[in-house]
Design a protein around this motif. Structure first.
Motif, PDB file in Angstrom:
ATOM      1  N   GLY A 316      39.510  17.090  72.110  1.00 24.28           N
ATOM      2  CA  GLY A 316      40.729  17.606  72.735  1.00 24.28           C
ATOM      3  C   GLY A 316      41.762  18.080  71.741  1.00 24.28           C
ATOM      4  O   GLY A 316      42.500  19.045  72.002  1.00 24.28           O
ATOM      5  N   LEU A 317      41.822  17.437  70.581  1.00 24.64           N
ATOM      6  CA  LEU A 317      42.807  17.844  69.578  1.00 24.64           C
ATOM      7  C   LEU A 317      42.435  19.157  68.898  1.00 24.64           C
ATOM      8  O   LEU A 317      43.251  19.745  68.185  1.00 24.64           O
ATOM      9  CB  LEU A 317      42.998  16.740  68.532  1.00 24.64           C
ATOM     10  N   ARG A 318      41.216  19.621  69.106  1.00 23.32           N
ATOM     11  CA  ARG A 318      40.859  20.952  68.604  1.00 23.32           C
ATOM     12  C   ARG A 318      41.655  22.036  69.349  1.00 23.32           C
ATOM     13  O   ARG A 318      41.927  23.091  68.803  1.00 23.32           O
ATOM     14  CB  ARG A 318      39.356  21.211  68.772  1.00 23.32           C
ATOM     15  N   LYS A 319      41.988  21.747  70.607  1.00 20.12           N
ATOM     16  CA  LYS A 319      42.745  22.702  71.414  1.00 20.12           C
ATOM     17  C   LYS A 319      44.210  22.683  71.001  1.00 20.12           C
ATOM     18  O   LYS A 319      44.768  21.623  70.724  1.00 20.12           O
ATOM     19  CB  LYS A 319      42.629  22.356  72.902  1.00 20.12           C
ATOM     20  N   GLY A 370      42.286  19.278  60.096  1.00 23.35           N
ATOM     21  CA  GLY A 370      41.856  18.778  61.399  1.00 23.35           C
ATOM     22  C   GLY A 370      40.774  17.727  61.322  1.00 23.35           C
ATOM     23  O   GLY A 370      40.856  16.680  61.979  1.00 23.35           O
ATOM     24  N   ASN A 371      39.738  17.965  60.526  1.00 24.99           N
ATOM     25  CA  ASN A 371      38.623  17.019  60.462  1.00 24.99           C
ATOM     26  C   ASN A 371      39.070  15.646  59.967  1.00 24.99           C
ATOM     27  O   ASN A 371      38.558  14.618  60.422  1.00 24.99           O
ATOM     28  CB  ASN A 371      37.514  17.565  59.562  1.00 24.99           C
ATOM     29  N   GLU A 372      40.017  15.624  59.031  1.00 22.01           N
ATOM     30  CA  GLU A 372      40.531  14.340  58.540  1.00 22.01           C
ATOM     31  C   GLU A 372      41.300  13.612  59.638  1.00 22.01           C
ATOM     32  O   GLU A 372      41.238  12.384  59.754  1.00 22.01           O
ATOM     33  CB  GLU A 372      41.427  14.572  57.322  1.00 22.01           C
ATOM     34  N   ILE A 373      42.025  14.363  60.446  1.00 24.84           N
ATOM     35  CA  ILE A 373      42.766  13.756  61.562  1.00 24.84           C
ATOM     36  C   ILE A 373      41.803  13.223  62.618  1.00 24.84           C
ATOM     37  O   ILE A 373      41.952  12.093  63.101  1.00 24.84           O
ATOM     38  CB  ILE A 373      43.732  14.788  62.171  1.00 24.84           C
ATOM     39  N   PHE A 374      40.794  14.022  62.954  1.00 25.66           N
ATOM     40  CA  PHE A 374      39.832  13.584  63.971  1.00 25.66           C
ATOM     41  C   PHE A 374      39.154  12.283  63.540  1.00 25.66           C
ATOM     42  O   PHE A 374      38.894  11.403  64.363  1.00 25.66           O
ATOM     43  CB  PHE A 374      38.756  14.655  64.196  1.00 25.66           C
ATOM     44  N   GLN A 375      38.881  12.162  62.249  1.00 28.62           N
ATOM     45  CA  GLN A 375      38.210  10.970  61.724  1.00 28.62           C
ATOM     46  C   GLN A 375      39.014   9.709  61.996  1.00 28.62           C
ATOM     47  O   GLN A 375      38.450   8.631  62.187  1.00 28.62           O
ATOM     48  CB  GLN A 375      37.974  11.144  60.221  1.00 28.62           C
ATOM     49  N   GLN A 376      40.339   9.857  62.050  1.00 27.59           N
ATOM     50  CA  GLN A 376      41.199   8.679  62.274  1.00 27.59           C
ATOM     51  C   GLN A 376      40.908   8.018  63.623  1.00 27.59           C
ATOM     52  O   GLN A 376      41.081   6.805  63.764  1.00 27.59           O
ATOM     53  CB  GLN A 376      42.678   9.098  62.212  1.00 27.59           C
ATOM     54  N   PHE A 377      40.473   8.802  64.580  1.00 20.90           N
ATOM     55  CA  PHE A 377      40.223   8.257  65.916  1.00 20.90           C
ATOM     56  C   PHE A 377      38.805   7.708  66.062  1.00 20.90           C
ATOM     57  O   PHE A 377      38.408   7.264  67.131  1.00 20.90           O
ATOM     58  CB  PHE A 377      40.500   9.336  66.968  1.00 20.90           C
ATOM     59  N   LEU A 378      38.044   7.720  64.979  1.00 22.66           N
ATOM     60  CA  LEU A 378      36.699   7.148  64.973  1.00 22.66           C
ATOM     61  C   LEU A 378      36.646   5.839  64.227  1.00 22.66           C
ATOM     62  O   LEU A 378      35.583   5.282  64.003  1.00 22.66           O
ATOM     63  CB  LEU A 378      35.708   8.135  64.338  1.00 22.66           C
ATOM     64  N   LEU A 379      37.818   5.330  63.852  1.00 21.39           N
ATOM     65  CA  LEU A 379      37.854   4.122  63.028  1.00 21.39           C
ATOM     66  C   LEU A 379      38.139   2.870  63.827  1.00 21.39           C
ATOM     67  O   LEU A 379      38.471   1.836  63.269  1.00 21.39           O
ATOM     68  CB  LEU A 379      38.921   4.301  61.934  1.00 21.39           C
TER      69      LEU A 379
END
Length: 381
Positions: A316-319, A370-379
């Motif tokens: 969703g954050l890609r949008k 973006g990819n670094e931010i998305f990774q935060q939600f996989l931790l």
């Protein structure tokens, strides 16, 4: 309930040096048998899940290269699809295409078969870079194909572009953008190169023979991309996608909304009734499984609530619109802020996220990482 259908056509007349999708050279392949097998797989899914195609909004032909097929093969494929899937209320019926393969007869076959969106793999307008990528088309192919597509009746046309390519300069990238924007198309996609395993580029990279731009230069290329698209009234609605009003990619938005879709064909992936699955990749094994009356599923995974939440965030954050607090809670019965408050607060403090009463979204600064931010939600929580 599935909103879209992805159909994989794994045949190519030329294998690109960066591509890691399931694909084979067209020559000596059982292409006609494969097309018939697509129909059999669709039928098998309907028998197992009778309502799966009741609310389909989009169909997407990807690859490989769908336009590697002949005009008659395209016609047959589309006849099969229309016999299995209700298409009268589709919002979008899209096909990928190579500029040097999309002849007038193929365009007519696509149009007559219900396709209303074409996505051309242009990548660059620099012939030196195209050769490095393993592409075989010329700029003249691009211009001629777009002119022919418009003449046949296609007005929803996208071209894919790539930056961060081996040896690519800022001058080459700006020239490609100028030539692309001069076409006055309603949609553009632009992706930075990712060196994927099992590709020619990966082998070159492992040997230290792939001269990639620096991270700073790649960031400058992305910055120029966003600025030029905005100057041409093309709204950025996702990290890599830009469109004029009314021309966003409905099919791709299904993925970013983390909604369900059917995957058909060798190596295709799907997401139905909380199950993510991938199909058998080797074509002969795929065909034999279909002939035995079995669905060609290689792997299935039931998505947990934790995984769904994570996917909702990083997709969703890609949008550009981001992720809504209300929609998140309605979908999962959990408050986004209760679950991710620490992560969100930190990213807002770093000016990478913007939060308001509606929800959260990437800041302009955040789009560069973006990819670094998305990774935060996989931790975890």
């Amino acid at each position: 309930m599935a909103r879209g259908v992805y159909i994989h056509i794994p045949f190519c007349h030329q294998i690109c040096n960066y591509c890691d999708f399931n694909k084979v050279f067209f020559k000596n392949q059982p292409v006609d048998e494969y097309i018939e097998a697509i129909g059999k797989e669709l039928s098998l899914i309907q028998k197992q899940q009778p309502e799966v195609f009741n609310h389909i909004e989009t169909i997407y032909l990807g690859g490989g290269t769908p336009t590697a097929l002949s005009a008659s093969q395209i016609t047959r494929l589309l006849e099969i699809i229309q016999s299995q899937i209700p298409t009268s209320e589709l919002v979008e019926f899209a096909s990928e295409a190579n500029p040097d393969e999309l002849t007038v007869d193929k365009l007519i076959a696509l149009k007559n078969g219900g396709v209303n969106r074409i996505s051309l793999g242009v990548q660059s307008f620099d012939q030196t870079l195209l050769k490095k990528l393993g592409r075989t088309h010329s700029n003249e192919h691009v211009y001629e194909t777009i002119e022919n597509a418009r003449h046949v009746g296609f007005n929803n046309i996208n071209i894919d572009l790539m930056y961060g390519l081996p040896g690519q300069t800022m001058e080459q990238w700006e020239d490609t953008l100028e030539k692309a924007l001069a076409l006055n198309l309603p949609h553009y996609s632009a992706y930075s190169l990712i060196v994927e395993p099992k590709t020619v580029f990966y082998i070159q990279y492992a040997k230290g023979k792939l001269n990639l731009p620096t991270e700073d230069l790649e960031a400058e290329m992305y910055d120029i991309l966003m600025k030029k698209m905005e100057l041409h009234d093309l709204k950025q609605y996702e990290i890599s996608n830009f469109a004029k009003d009314g021309h966003i990619s409905t099919h791709n938005k299904i993925y970013w909304d983390n909604d369900e879709y059917v995957g058909i064909g060798a190596g295709a992936h799907g997401y139905i009734q909380n199950i993510r699955y991938s199909n058998i990749g080797p074509i002969r094994k795929y065909l034999d499984t279909i002939l035995n009356g079995e669905r060609p599923i290689l792997h299935e995974h039931e998505v947990t609530i934790e995984e769904k939440c994570e996917e909702q965030m990083f997709l969703g954050l890609r949008k550009n619109e981001g992720v809504s607090f209300e929609a998140f809670e309605k979908k999962f019965g959990i408050s986004m802020l209760d679950k991710y408050k620490g992560i969100i607060d930190q990213l807002v403090a770093e000016e990478l996220l913007i939060a308001d009463k509606w929800g959260i979204r990437l800041s302009r600064k955040g789009r560069f990482v973006g990819n670094e931010i998305f990774q935060q939600f996989l931790l975890g929580d």
